[in-house]
Design a protein around this motif. Structure first.
Motif: not given
Length: 353
Positions: A46-55, A62-70
């Protein structure tokens, strides 16, 4: 005459076989092999959802969804940083996946039958990483406590999501008239709500919580107790590539299983050492899980220690959750259904054997 007929019938199957070989499609190379060859994972967020994926202020996602990618990058490539992120709107996400623009969609996407079916968007879902439900956000001083209090009012929501249909289904079933106002971008929806263009905003409760955390006065807004739907949010890969789908699925399961076993980012090296030649070396199941013996990883096309790589990079599922949605974060959401089954939640990893 007989000899000529025999030759004709003997040659015919050969010609058919040769034609078949000439037109046979090339075997498709799994995305897993392409990702490894490329040395980079292309991940849609998403890129704009704090806690899940945001800058972050430093420009990193950073965020939960980002860490799944990582975690997937760490397991497949040995480096969690080898990820190229693509922010996507709800309307863009499935096309980006089916076209090959991204390898993995990790973007608060609800698993549904139509999305899972091959004739629809053709997605293959990984395990659910966040059990959610659709909610409604209102101003605390509005006096609104139920959906009936919002009869005739305007609701701000996202276009191209399950939100639109869920809201319409619930309001129609309960005979509550309303006016929809849909937006492609989260920020546009949020701005319309804060400007008073709608009396309520509806989305997954996690999304509403993230949006509220960015408001000037978060406490002036509240999420109603009513939950309009079930929204199991899961990463997804394109359908038709079982090898890649299996690899992603078991990386996610590995994060959950590590939490069950008490394996963390800080103690995983010690647990590997103990299972190799220390006090846990007789624990055969643990040794297989950590890739010390057996070939579980290679069955997936991954290193046998893929779980060690993933957890070492991002921690287990509980650590990821606490880092981004825990009590010390501005986006705090009690774990509830998102706890491990050992704590009464729904997260449960199948056996690693």
């Amino acid at each position: 005459m007989l000899a000529k007929s025999f030759k004709r019938f003997a040659i015919a199957p050969l010609l058919v076989a040769l034609a078949s070989c000439a037109t046979a499609p090339e075997e498709k190379v799994s995305l897993l092999e392409q990702v490894k060859s490329r040395g980079e994972l292309k991940c849609g967020i998403s890129g704009g959802l704090p806690g899940f994926s945001s800058l972050t202020p430093q420009g990193a996602y950073t965020g939960l969804d980002v860490d799944i990618c990582r975690a997937v990058a760490a397991a497949a490539l040995g480096d969690a940083d080898n990820v190229a992120y693509t922010p996507l709107t709800a309307a863009q996400r499935f096309t980006a996946l089916s076209s090959g623009e991204i390898d993995l969609l990790s973007r608060n996407t609800t698993q549904t039958l139509s999305r899972d079916a091959g004739g629809g968007n053709g997605l293959t879902f990984a395990p659910v990483v966040f059990y959610d439900g659709q909610g409604v956000l209102v101003r605390r001083d509005s006096g609104v406590t139920t959906l009936e209090d919002l009869a005739g009012e305007t609701f701000c929501s996202k276009a191209g999501t399950t939100t639109e249909r869920n809201l319409n289904d619930v309001m129609q079933a309960r005979g509550i008239p309303f006016e929809p106002l849909n937006f492609d971008q989260d920020q546009d929806r949020n701005q319309a709500y804060t400007e008073g263009r709608c009396a309520a905003m509806t989305a997954d409760r996690s999304s509403l919580n993230s949006a509220r955390s960015g408001f000037a006065a978060p406490d002036d807004h509240m999420i109603l107790d009513e939950v309009l739907s079930k929204e199991p949010l899961a990463p997804a890969t394109a359908d038709g590539d079982a090898r890649w789908g299996d690899a992603v699925r078991w990386v996610v399961y590995g994060l959950m299983a590590a939490e069950e076993l008490g394996i963390t980012q800080s103690n995983i090296d010690a647990r590997v050492a103990a299972a190799t030649d220390g006090e846990e070396q007789e624990n055969a199941a643990l040794r297989r899980f950590l890739g010390i013996e057996g070939d579980l990883g290679s069955k997936l096309g991954l290193p046998n220690d893929f779980v060690v790589q993933a957890v070492g990079a991002v921690g287990n599922y509980g650590e990821i959750y606490d880092r981004h949605l825990g009590p010390d974060t501005p986006t705090f959401i009690p774990r509830g259904l998102n706890a491990s089954f050992t704590e009464g939640g729904l997260h449960y990893a199948p056996p690693f054997n």
